[in-house]
Design an enzyme around this catalytic site. Structure first.
Site, PDB file in Angstrom:
ATOM      1  CE1 TYR A 222      -3.228   3.047   1.091  1.00 26.05           C
ATOM      2  CE2 TYR A 222      -1.657   3.218   2.915  1.00 26.05           C
ATOM      3  CZ  TYR A 222      -2.956   3.852   2.207  1.00 26.05           C
ATOM      4  OH  TYR A 222      -3.457   4.848   2.585  1.00 26.05           O
TER       5      TYR A 222
ATOM      6  CE  LYS B 288      -2.220   7.151  -0.622  1.00 22.85           C
ATOM      7  NZ  LYS B 288      -3.412   7.409  -1.326  1.00 22.85           N
TER       8      LYS B 288
HETATM    9  N1  LIG Z   1      -7.880   6.281   6.515  1.00 26.82           N
HETATM   10  C1  LIG Z   1      -6.384   6.656   6.899  1.00 26.82           C
HETATM   11  O1  LIG Z   1      -6.348   6.645   8.162  1.00 26.82           O
HETATM   12  C2  LIG Z   1      -5.917   7.309   5.687  1.00 26.82           C
HETATM   13  C3  LIG Z   1      -6.332   7.379   4.471  1.00 26.82           C
HETATM   14  N2  LIG Z   1      -5.327   8.041   3.351  1.00 26.82           N
HETATM   15  C4  LIG Z   1      -5.548   7.895   2.128  1.00 26.82           C
HETATM   16  O2  LIG Z   1      -7.016   8.785   2.031  1.00 26.82           O
HETATM   17  C5  LIG Z   1      -7.684   8.071   0.855  1.00 26.82           C
HETATM   18  C6  LIG Z   1      -8.973   7.920   1.507  1.00 26.82           C
HETATM   19  O3  LIG Z   1      -9.004   6.900   2.246  1.00 26.82           O
HETATM   20  P1  LIG Z   1     -10.316   6.286   2.919  1.00 26.82           P
HETATM   21  O4  LIG Z   1     -11.507   7.170   2.900  1.00 26.82           O
HETATM   22  O5  LIG Z   1      -9.924   5.890   4.561  1.00 26.82           O
HETATM   23  O6  LIG Z   1     -10.586   5.059   2.191  1.00 26.82           O
HETATM   24  P2  LIG Z   1     -11.983   4.246   1.825  1.00 26.82           P
HETATM   25  O7  LIG Z   1     -11.492   2.777   1.321  1.00 26.82           O
HETATM   26  O8  LIG Z   1     -13.362   4.493   2.746  1.00 26.82           O
HETATM   27  O9  LIG Z   1     -12.354   5.246   0.395  1.00 26.82           O
HETATM   28  C7  LIG Z   1     -11.787   4.816  -0.741  1.00 26.82           C
HETATM   29  C8  LIG Z   1     -12.888   4.954  -1.990  1.00 26.82           C
HETATM   30  O10 LIG Z   1     -12.421   4.513  -2.862  1.00 26.82           O
HETATM   31  C9  LIG Z   1     -12.795   3.612  -3.621  1.00 26.82           C
HETATM   32  N3  LIG Z   1     -12.329   2.726  -4.929  1.00 26.82           N
HETATM   33  C10 LIG Z   1     -11.264   1.709  -4.632  1.00 26.82           C
HETATM   34  N4  LIG Z   1     -10.695   1.387  -6.159  1.00 26.82           N
HETATM   35  C11 LIG Z   1     -11.343   2.253  -6.840  1.00 26.82           C
HETATM   36  C12 LIG Z   1     -11.364   2.089  -8.193  1.00 26.82           C
HETATM   37  N5  LIG Z   1     -10.624   1.354  -8.774  1.00 26.82           N
HETATM   38  N6  LIG Z   1     -12.258   3.130  -8.895  1.00 26.82           N
HETATM   39  C13 LIG Z   1     -12.851   3.719  -8.208  1.00 26.82           C
HETATM   40  N7  LIG Z   1     -12.919   4.065  -6.913  1.00 26.82           N
HETATM   41  C14 LIG Z   1     -12.304   3.120  -6.138  1.00 26.82           C
HETATM   42  C15 LIG Z   1     -13.216   2.635  -2.680  1.00 26.82           C
HETATM   43  O11 LIG Z   1     -14.256   1.676  -2.920  1.00 26.82           O
HETATM   44  P3  LIG Z   1     -14.154   0.110  -2.262  1.00 26.82           P
HETATM   45  O12 LIG Z   1     -14.448   0.617  -0.842  1.00 26.82           O
HETATM   46  O13 LIG Z   1     -15.491  -0.483  -2.983  1.00 26.82           O
HETATM   47  O14 LIG Z   1     -12.890  -0.358  -2.415  1.00 26.82           O
HETATM   48  C16 LIG Z   1     -13.928   3.684  -1.734  1.00 26.82           C
HETATM   49  O15 LIG Z   1     -15.218   3.982  -1.711  1.00 26.82           O
HETATM   50  C17 LIG Z   1      -7.041   7.232   0.539  1.00 26.82           C
HETATM   51  O16 LIG Z   1      -6.264   7.554  -0.770  1.00 26.82           O
HETATM   52  C18 LIG Z   1      -6.174   6.527   1.462  1.00 26.82           C
HETATM   53  O17 LIG Z   1      -4.903   6.224   0.991  1.00 26.82           O
HETATM   54  C19 LIG Z   1      -4.157   8.468   3.863  1.00 26.82           C
HETATM   55  C20 LIG Z   1      -3.673   8.478   5.215  1.00 26.82           C
HETATM   56  C21 LIG Z   1      -4.441   7.794   6.223  1.00 26.82           C
END
Ligand SMILES: NC(=O)C1=CN([C@@H]2O[C@H](COP(=O)(O)OP(=O)(O)OC[C@H]3O[C@@H](n4cnc5c(N)ncnc54)[C@H](OP(=O)(O)O)[C@@H]3O)[C@@H](O)[C@H]2O)C=CC1
Ligand SMILES: CC(C)=CCC[C@@H](C)[C@H]1CC[C@H]2C3=C(CC[C@]12C)[C@@]1(C)CCC(=O)C[C@@H]1CC3
Length: 345
Positions: free
Chosen positions: A144, A148
Site C-alpha cells: 500500500y 502511495k
Molecule cells: N484512513 C486513513 O487513516 C488514511 C487514508 N489515507 C488515504 O486517504 C484516501 C481515502 O481513504 P479512506 O477514505 O480511508 O478509504 P476508503 O476505502 O473509505 O475510500 C476509498 C474509496 O475509493 C474507492 N475505490 C477503490 N478502488 C477504486 C477504483 N478502482 N475506482 C474507483 N473507486 C475506487 C473505494 O471503494 P471500495 O471501498 O469498494 O474499495 C472507496 O469507496 C486514500 O487515498 C487513502 O490512501 C491516507 C492516510 C491515512
C-alpha cells in the site's frame, strides 16, 4: 457568461467520494456551495447537489464523463490497506492515478488535489515531528505504502503551470471519525476477541491521529490556495491534528469511551515484531492452501510501537491551516457516533 464561469469554478469532482474521507469531503463541499460529481466504484449514499458516476478509475472513458465541466478534482480513492493485494494496489494507485491525470488533462481540469499519506516516508522506525522534505521510504512497510509513494510522485510531477494544470498532495495520518470503517471497528473487534490486553513496548510512543473534519479542512484549503503563483504547486503537505498523542493513550481513550478495558500488560516491541514477521511469512507460504488474516501484522506492530508524528508547519505557513476540532472533542464525537460498537450492544 459571468454566471457560467462562476458555476463551473464551483463544480468539482471527488474520485473516491463514496469512501470514508471522500464522503465527508463531499458533504463539506456541498455545504460550501459546490456542485459535486462523485466518481467511485460503488455508490454508498445519496445527497442533493451530488451526481454519482459509478466506475473504475482505471477506465479513462468512464472518468471523462464524470469530469465534464469540472475545474477541480480531488482524488481520494484507494484500495483499503488491509487488502494487502500487490497487483490491485499497483493497478489502482499507480496505473489508475496515471489515468486520472490523463483524464484531468484531457477534460481541461485546472486543479488536482491528491490524498496521499504521511506514511510515504515511514519505514517502521521512529519519526518525530517529521517534515515534508524527509526522503520517501526506501523500504516502504507494505505494498500500500509503496504504491502511495509512486502515486504521489506521479501527481506532483504532473504539475505544469504553463499548461494550466496545477497539482498538490495532502498527507494525512491516522484519519478517524464517524463512519470510519477501519480504525475504531478493528480496535473494537480486537477488544471483543480479548486481544486488546497488551501494550507493545513501553507505551510512550507518540503518534498523530487526525480527525476527519480536519483532514477535509486541509483539502479544501489546498484547493482554494492552489494558484499559479502560490507555493503549493507540485508540493506535499502534512495535515494532522497537530496534537501527537501516545498511541496507547489514544487506543485506551476510545476503548474506555466505548465501555471496554484499556490494555495493561507490556510486551517487548522486538519480540512482538519478530512474531508478527514469522506469522506473515507463514501466511505467505500457506496462501495457496488457506487464507489467514492475522491481527498482528508487522505493519500494525510497527504502527503501534514506534513514534510517528509529523509537523504541519508548512500547511500552516502556506495555506493558513489550523485544526478545527481538538483531539479531545474529536474522540468524544467519534465515540458517540458508534453506539453499535459499545460493549454489550
Ligand atoms: N484512513 C486513513 O487513516 C488514511 C487514508 N489515507 C488515504 O486517504 C484516501 C481515502 O481513504 P479512506 O477514505 O480511508 O478509504 P476508503 O476505502 O473509505 O475510500 C476509498 C474509496 O475509493 C474507492 N475505490 C477503490 N478502488 C477504486 C477504483 N478502482 N475506482 C474507483 N473507486 C475506487 C473505494 O471503494 P471500495 O471501498 O469498494 O474499495 C472507496 O469507496 C486514500 O487515498 C487513502 O490512501 C491516507 C492516510 C491515512
Ligand atoms: C496512526 C495510524 C497510521 C493509524 C492507522 C490505523 C490502524 C493501522 C490501527 C487501527 C487499529 C489498530 C490496532 C493495532 C495496530 C494499528 C491499528 C490496526 C493493533 C493490531 C496493534 C497491536 C494490538 O495489540 C492490537 C491492535 C488492534 C488495533
Amino acid at each position: 457568461m459571468a454566471t457560467r464561469i462562476r458555476s463551473s469554478s464551483k463544480r468539482c469532482a471527488v474520485v473516491g467520494g463514496s469512501g470514508f474521507l471522500g464522503r465527508h469531503l463531499v458533504e463539506k463541499l456541498v455545504e460550501k456551495g459546490y456542485s459535486v460529481s462523485v466518481f467511485d466504484i460503488r455508490q454508498s449514499y445519496e445527497l442533493p447537489g451530488v451526481t454519482f458516476h459509478q466506475g473504475d478509475l482505471c477506465n479513462k472513458q468512464d472518468l471523462l464523463v464524470a469530469l465534464r465541466d469540472v475545474s477541480l478534482v480531488f482524488h481520494c480513492a484507494s484500495p483499503a490497506p488491509s487488502s494487502d493485494d500487490q497487483a490491485l494496489f499497483q493497478r489502482v494507485n499507480v496505473e489508475g492515478t496515471r489515468t486520472v491525470i490523463q483524464a484531468c488533462q484531457e477534460a481541461g481540469v485546472q486543479k488536482l488535489v491528491l490524498t496521499s499519506s504521511a506514511s510515504v516516508v515511514f519505514e517502521g522506525t521512529d519519526i518525530k515531528n517529521g517534515e515534508e522534505d524527509l526522503p520517501y521510504a526506501k523500504k516502504p512497510i507494505d505494498y500500500y505504502t509503496q504504491t502511495k509513494i509512486q502515486q504521489e510522485k506521479l501527481v506532483l510531477q504532473a504539475c505544469n503551470k504553463e499548461k494550466g494544470f496545477l497539482t498538490v498532495a495532502i498527507r494525512p495520518h491516522g484519519i478517524f471519525g464517524p463512519r470510519d470503517p477501519q480504525l475504531v471497528p478493528i480496535l473494537v473487534d480486537t477488544a471483543r476477541r480479548g486481544k486488546m490486553k497488551f501494550i507493545i513496548g513501553d507505551g510512550s510512543n507518540l503518534v498523530d491521529f487526525t480527525f476527519v473534519e480536519n483532514v477535509v479542512h486541509g483539502h479544501v484549503l489546498a484547493a482554494e490556495y492552489l494558484k499559479p503563483d502560490s507555493p503549493l504547486c507540485g508540493k506535499a503537505y502534512h495535515i494532522t491534528n497537530d496534537e501527537p498523542i501516545r498511541f496507547w493513550d489514544f487506543m485506551s481513550r476510545v476503548l474506555v469511551g466505548l465501555g471496554y478495558d484499556a490494555p495493561r500488560y507490556h510486551l517487548p516491541y522486538s519480540l512482538v515484531y519478530g512474531l508478527a514477521l514469522l506469522l506473515w511469512l507463514l501466511t505467505l507460504l500457506l496462501r495457496p492452501l488457506i487464507t489467514i488474516k492475522p491481527t498482528f501484522t508487522p505493519m500494525r506492530v510497527a504502527l503501534a510501537g514506534t513514534h510517528h508524528y509529523y509537523s504541519c508547519a508548512r500547511a500552516k505557513h502556506d495555506m493558513g491551516y489550523k485544526p478545527l476540532v481538538s483531539l479531545h472533542e474529536a474522540i468524544a464525537q467519534t465515540v458517540a457516533s458508534y453506539p453499535d460498537l459499545r460493549r454489550g450492544a
